[in-house]
Design a protein around this motif. Structure first.
Motif, PDB file in Angstrom:
ATOM      1  N   LYS A   1      -3.787  -0.911  -9.310  1.00  0.00           N
ATOM      2  CA  LYS A   1      -2.780   0.164  -9.276  1.00  0.00           C
ATOM      3  C   LYS A   1      -3.310   1.413 -10.000  1.00  0.00           C
ATOM      4  O   LYS A   1      -3.194   2.544  -9.510  1.00  0.00           O
ATOM      5  N   ALA A   2      -3.916   1.158 -11.154  1.00  0.00           N
ATOM      6  CA  ALA A   2      -4.452   2.294 -11.935  1.00  0.00           C
ATOM      7  C   ALA A   2      -5.617   2.943 -11.199  1.00  0.00           C
ATOM      8  O   ALA A   2      -5.786   4.172 -11.227  1.00  0.00           O
ATOM      9  N   GLN A   3      -6.404   2.137 -10.516  1.00  0.00           N
ATOM     10  CA  GLN A   3      -7.515   2.707  -9.739  1.00  0.00           C
ATOM     11  C   GLN A   3      -6.961   3.617  -8.630  1.00  0.00           C
ATOM     12  O   GLN A   3      -7.487   4.693  -8.370  1.00  0.00           O
ATOM     13  N   MET A   4      -5.893   3.163  -7.984  1.00  0.00           N
ATOM     14  CA  MET A   4      -5.297   3.978  -6.909  1.00  0.00           C
ATOM     15  C   MET A   4      -4.720   5.278  -7.474  1.00  0.00           C
ATOM     16  O   MET A   4      -4.793   6.329  -6.844  1.00  0.00           O
ATOM     17  N   ARG A   5      -4.151   5.174  -8.687  1.00  0.00           N
ATOM     18  CA  ARG A   5      -3.617   6.399  -9.321  1.00  0.00           C
ATOM     19  C   ARG A   5      -4.759   7.391  -9.570  1.00  0.00           C
ATOM     20  O   ARG A   5      -4.625   8.586  -9.366  1.00  0.00           O
ATOM     21  N   ASN A   6      -5.874   6.839 -10.004  1.00  0.00           N
ATOM     22  CA  ASN A   6      -7.039   7.683 -10.259  1.00  0.00           C
ATOM     23  C   ASN A   6      -7.525   8.358  -8.970  1.00  0.00           C
ATOM     24  O   ASN A   6      -7.880   9.540  -8.967  1.00  0.00           O
ATOM     25  N   ALA A   7      -7.534   7.583  -7.882  1.00  0.00           N
ATOM     26  CA  ALA A   7      -7.949   8.122  -6.576  1.00  0.00           C
ATOM     27  C   ALA A   7      -7.065   9.321  -6.231  1.00  0.00           C
ATOM     28  O   ALA A   7      -7.539  10.363  -5.760  1.00  0.00           O
ATOM     29  N   ASP A   8      -5.794   9.171  -6.518  1.00  0.00           N
ATOM     30  CA  ASP A   8      -4.833  10.228  -6.208  1.00  0.00           C
ATOM     31  C   ASP A   8      -5.062  11.449  -7.084  1.00  0.00           C
ATOM     32  O   ASP A   8      -5.051  12.583  -6.615  1.00  0.00           O
ATOM     33  N   ARG A   9      -5.302  11.187  -8.383  1.00  0.00           N
ATOM     34  CA  ARG A   9      -5.523  12.279  -9.332  1.00  0.00           C
ATOM     35  C   ARG A   9      -6.762  13.072  -8.946  1.00  0.00           C
ATOM     36  O   ARG A   9      -6.811  14.293  -9.084  1.00  0.00           O
ATOM     37  N   LEU A  10      -7.766  12.375  -8.427  1.00  0.00           N
ATOM     38  CA  LEU A  10      -9.012  13.049  -8.040  1.00  0.00           C
ATOM     39  C   LEU A  10      -8.945  13.576  -6.608  1.00  0.00           C
ATOM     40  O   LEU A  10      -9.927  14.021  -6.043  1.00  0.00           O
ATOM     41  N   ARG A  11      -7.764  13.484  -6.029  1.00  0.00           N
ATOM     42  CA  ARG A  11      -7.496  14.026  -4.685  1.00  0.00           C
ATOM     43  C   ARG A  11      -8.439  13.461  -3.630  1.00  0.00           C
ATOM     44  O   ARG A  11      -8.872  14.167  -2.708  1.00  0.00           O
ATOM     45  N   ALA A  12      -8.775  12.174  -3.797  1.00  0.00           N
ATOM     46  CA  ALA A  12      -9.672  11.546  -2.817  1.00  0.00           C
ATOM     47  C   ALA A  12      -8.992  11.500  -1.448  1.00  0.00           C
ATOM     48  O   ALA A  12      -7.813  11.174  -1.340  1.00  0.00           O
ATOM     49  N   ARG A  13      -9.739  11.855  -0.440  1.00  0.00           N
ATOM     50  CA  ARG A  13      -9.196  11.747   0.921  1.00  0.00           C
ATOM     51  C   ARG A  13      -9.339  10.321   1.443  1.00  0.00           C
ATOM     52  O   ARG A  13      -8.650   9.912   2.339  1.00  0.00           O
ATOM     53  N   TRP A  14     -10.309   9.629   0.861  1.00  0.00           N
ATOM     54  CA  TRP A  14     -10.599   8.271   1.320  1.00  0.00           C
ATOM     55  C   TRP A  14     -10.660   7.321   0.129  1.00  0.00           C
ATOM     56  O   TRP A  14     -11.166   7.674  -0.922  1.00  0.00           O
ATOM     57  N   VAL A  15     -10.151   6.110   0.353  1.00  0.00           N
ATOM     58  CA  VAL A  15     -10.378   5.041  -0.623  1.00  0.00           C
ATOM     59  C   VAL A  15     -11.114   3.921   0.102  1.00  0.00           C
ATOM     60  O   VAL A  15     -10.719   3.538   1.210  1.00  0.00           O
ATOM     61  N   VAL A  16     -12.189   3.456  -0.507  1.00  0.00           N
ATOM     62  CA  VAL A  16     -12.853   2.263   0.039  1.00  0.00           C
ATOM     63  C   VAL A  16     -12.463   1.108  -0.869  1.00  0.00           C
ATOM     64  O   VAL A  16     -12.699   1.145  -2.075  1.00  0.00           O
ATOM     65  N   MET A  17     -11.818   0.120  -0.282  1.00  0.00           N
ATOM     66  CA  MET A  17     -11.257  -0.992  -1.058  1.00  0.00           C
ATOM     67  C   MET A  17     -12.166  -2.207  -0.900  1.00  0.00           C
ATOM     68  O   MET A  17     -12.351  -2.696   0.221  1.00  0.00           O
ATOM     69  N   PHE A  18     -12.731  -2.640  -2.037  1.00  0.00           N
ATOM     70  CA  PHE A  18     -13.590  -3.830  -2.012  1.00  0.00           C
ATOM     71  C   PHE A  18     -12.740  -5.061  -2.353  1.00  0.00           C
ATOM     72  O   PHE A  18     -12.355  -5.245  -3.502  1.00  0.00           O
ATOM     73  N   GLY A  19     -12.465  -5.895  -1.330  1.00  0.00           N
ATOM     74  CA  GLY A  19     -11.711  -7.144  -1.532  1.00  0.00           C
ATOM     75  C   GLY A  19     -12.605  -8.332  -1.198  1.00  0.00           C
ATOM     76  O   GLY A  19     -13.558  -8.182  -0.430  1.00  0.00           O
ATOM     77  N   PRO A  20     -12.303  -9.492  -1.769  1.00  0.00           N
ATOM     78  CA  PRO A  20     -13.200 -10.645  -1.606  1.00  0.00           C
ATOM     79  C   PRO A  20     -13.352 -11.083  -0.150  1.00  0.00           C
ATOM     80  O   PRO A  20     -14.445 -11.427   0.293  1.00  0.00           O
ATOM     81  N   GLU A  21     -12.280 -10.996   0.577  1.00  0.00           N
ATOM     82  CA  GLU A  21     -12.313 -11.502   1.953  1.00  0.00           C
ATOM     83  C   GLU A  21     -13.234 -10.633   2.812  1.00  0.00           C
ATOM     84  O   GLU A  21     -14.157 -11.109   3.466  1.00  0.00           O
ATOM     85  N   GLU A  22     -13.038  -9.279   2.715  1.00  0.00           N
ATOM     86  CA  GLU A  22     -13.876  -8.357   3.492  1.00  0.00           C
ATOM     87  C   GLU A  22     -15.321  -8.451   3.025  1.00  0.00           C
ATOM     88  O   GLU A  22     -16.258  -8.449   3.823  1.00  0.00           O
ATOM     89  N   TRP A  23     -15.460  -8.521   1.689  1.00  0.00           N
ATOM     90  CA  TRP A  23     -16.807  -8.538   1.113  1.00  0.00           C
ATOM     91  C   TRP A  23     -17.615  -9.737   1.642  1.00  0.00           C
ATOM     92  O   TRP A  23     -18.812  -9.616   1.931  1.00  0.00           O
ATOM     93  N   SER A  24     -16.953 -10.880   1.798  1.00  0.00           N
ATOM     94  CA  SER A  24     -17.660 -12.068   2.288  1.00  0.00           C
ATOM     95  C   SER A  24     -18.219 -11.823   3.689  1.00  0.00           C
ATOM     96  O   SER A  24     -19.142 -12.493   4.126  1.00  0.00           O
ATOM     97  N   ARG A  25     -17.673 -10.809   4.379  1.00  0.00           N
ATOM     98  CA  ARG A  25     -18.173 -10.494   5.733  1.00  0.00           C
ATOM     99  C   ARG A  25     -19.028  -9.204   5.730  1.00  0.00           C
ATOM    100  O   ARG A  25     -19.273  -8.607   6.775  1.00  0.00           O
ATOM    101  N   GLY A  26     -19.398  -8.753   4.512  1.00  0.00           N
ATOM    102  CA  GLY A  26     -20.211  -7.517   4.427  1.00  0.00           C
ATOM    103  C   GLY A  26     -19.415  -6.296   4.854  1.00  0.00           C
ATOM    104  O   GLY A  26     -19.963  -5.321   5.394  1.00  0.00           O
ATOM    105  N   ALA A  27     -18.113  -6.318   4.575  1.00  0.00           N
ATOM    106  CA  ALA A  27     -17.244  -5.218   5.024  1.00  0.00           C
ATOM    107  C   ALA A  27     -16.346  -4.757   3.874  1.00  0.00           C
ATOM    108  O   ALA A  27     -16.343  -5.343   2.782  1.00  0.00           O
ATOM    109  N   ALA A  28     -15.620  -3.690   4.080  1.00  0.00           N
ATOM    110  CA  ALA A  28     -14.606  -3.217   3.119  1.00  0.00           C
ATOM    111  C   ALA A  28     -13.540  -2.472   3.907  1.00  0.00           C
ATOM    112  O   ALA A  28     -13.755  -2.095   5.060  1.00  0.00           O
ATOM    113  N   LYS A  29     -12.412  -2.248   3.219  1.00  0.00           N
ATOM    114  CA  LYS A  29     -11.319  -1.517   3.893  1.00  0.00           C
ATOM    115  C   LYS A  29     -11.475  -0.033   3.621  1.00  0.00           C
ATOM    116  O   LYS A  29     -11.669   0.372   2.468  1.00  0.00           O
TER     117      LYS A  29
END
Ligand code: AMP
Length: 433
Positions: free
Chosen positions: A372-400
């Motif tokens: 949650k805090a990471q997402m708040r930071n993304a917002d504060r830095l006005r990121a247009r994109w967030v790349v989310m590293f989750g275990p399930e995607e990572w196991s397939r060499g992917a991310a959201k």
């Protein structure tokens, strides 16, 4: 004991600096449109450079220079530059620029140092931008530098300036004016300050520049150099004023205007700005036809001006209704990397490098913050994109990949994410706030 910045010297934090950079960018753009090339010279110069150019009996040389050296080796004495014209002339001669071409248009942006009493708009380390056009006696060039000074201010959105203009003549006019001034001042010597009495002996023209209220009544009754200009200087001045008139550049003749440096000849001018208060000079300049020869170069007509960046910033602040209180600046990023679990921080860190190598501003958390805090930071830095590293995607060499603007997300192979962002982005790095 808290250590503070030296009196009269300011820090520029990123938020404020963002405003400065915009000003500097505009200055550079306007300079280029008038054919000026940028020059940089050292902060320190031989002390004698300033003593001989600015003048021994000036406030700058008498009281305001930061000079370092060895008592036993005065020839090694160096001074933090109180102005940039003399250093630029020195550099032109040192690099034999006049042997290569007779005419040079140079501009600069940089710090200057004067040990003055600090107050609003008056610092001990301040910054100037300015121009030096070297290699011409043409009065049209004097007018062009004034036009350029005005053009810079107008490009910055500052339109309330006043240009005050005078001619200080050449050596011939000054020789006769010196005699007149000394004659007229002699009966009033008791009524002027001690500095002026010393100036009377050493360089009587400096009396005209005294800012003390007690001296002003005496100075105001003195004759003007205008009445003592030789025919050539009168002719030069007439072309300057006519050129300004033809180009619709308003100016106010000011027969009492003298500038605080001795090297000026003929045209002198000052630009004032009404919202600056007591220190209302925003820039000033003039012709200095003897300076190049004084340092051993060929006889070379030259003219230039300097403007104070801090004063430009103050004028812009006043125009904006005060200094931006919310200057706590953030450096926006295009992409923020979030990790769902700690084990994925290392791969996220590695991925950040790939994004950055593609020239895309990117950041991530280093403090083990919650998602949650990471997402708040993304917002504060006005990121247009967030790349989310989750275990399930990572196991397939992917991310959201989440688009913060579209509020959409897709799962992509890591290798495809940078290309996807590049394809979608149209070049701007910041999300509109
Ligand atoms: P001068 O070389 O004294 O004609 O200065 C040119 C311009 O530099 C002035 O019009 C000011 O805008 C700026 N300036 C000069 N001295 C200072 C100072 N002590 N602090 C801030 N700005 C200054």
């Amino acid at each position: 004991m808290k250590i503070k910045a030296p009196a009269g010297m300011e820090d520029l934090l990123p938020g404020r600096l963002a405003h400065w950079r915009k000003v500097e960018d505009k200055v550079r753009r306007v300079m280029a449109t008038y054919g000026y090339g940028e020059i940089r010279t050292p902060m320190l110069e031989a002390t004698s450079l300033f003593v001989r150019s600015v003048g021994e009996a000036t406030d700058i040389v008498e009281k305001e220079m930061y000079t370092f050296g060895h008592a036993n080796a005065p020839e090694d004495s160096v001074t933090l530059r109180p102005e940039l014209t003399a250093p630029i002339v020195r550099a032109c001669l040192e690099h034999s620029l006049f042997a290569k071409r007779p005419f040079h248009k140079l501009f600069y942006l940089g710090a200057a140092f004067r040990r003055e009493r600090p107050q609003k708009g008056r610092l001990r380390q301040f910054h100037q931008f300015g121009v030096e056009a070297l290699g011409s006696h043409s009065p049209v060039l004097d007018a062009e530098t004034i036009e350029l000074a005005v053009a810079v201010l107008e490009a910055l959105g500052l339109r309330e300036h006043t240009v005050r203009l005078n001619s200080t003549g050449c050596a011939t006019c000054r020789n006769s004016f010196r005699v007149v001034l000394r004659e007229r001042l002699t009966p009033d010597l008791e009524r002027v300050c001690e500095d002026c009495r010393s100036r009377f002996e050493r360089n009587v023209f400096r009396v005209l520049d005294c800012k003390r209220d007690s001296c002003r009544p005496v100075i105001q009754r003195l004759p003007s150099i205008q009445e003592h200009l030789c025919a050539d200087c009168r002719g030069h001045h007439a072309v300057v004023t006519a050129t300004l008139g033809e180009h619709g550049i308003p100016f106010t003749p000011d027969p009492l205007l003298v500038r605080g440096l001795d090297y000026y000849t003929r045209t002198v001018y000052e630009l004032t700005y009404p919202t600056l208060g007591a220190q209302n000079a925003i820039g000033g300049g003039g012709r200095y036809d003897n300076l190049v020869a004084e340092f051993g170069g060929p006889p070379t007509g030259a003219v230039g001006f300097a403007m104070g960046i801090e004063r430009v910033m103050l004028a812009l602040d006043a125009q904006a209704g005060g200094r931006d209180a919310n200057e706590d600046h953030i450096t926006p990023v295009a992409v923020y990397l979030c990790t769902v679990e700690d084990a994925l921080r290392a791969p996220a860190f590695a991925f950040a490098r790939r994004v950055r190598q593609a020239g895309i501003p990117c950041d991530l958390d280093f403090e083990g913050k919650s998602l949650k805090a990471q997402m708040r930071n993304a917002d504060r830095l006005r990121a247009r994109w967030v790349v989310m590293f989750g275990p399930e995607e990572w196991s397939r060499g992917a991310a959201k990949l989440k688009s913060m603007q579209e509020k959409s997300e897709e799962t992509l192979p890591l290798d495809a994410i940078v290309a996807r962002i590049q394809a979608a982005d149209t070049g701007s790095t910041a999300r509109t706030p």
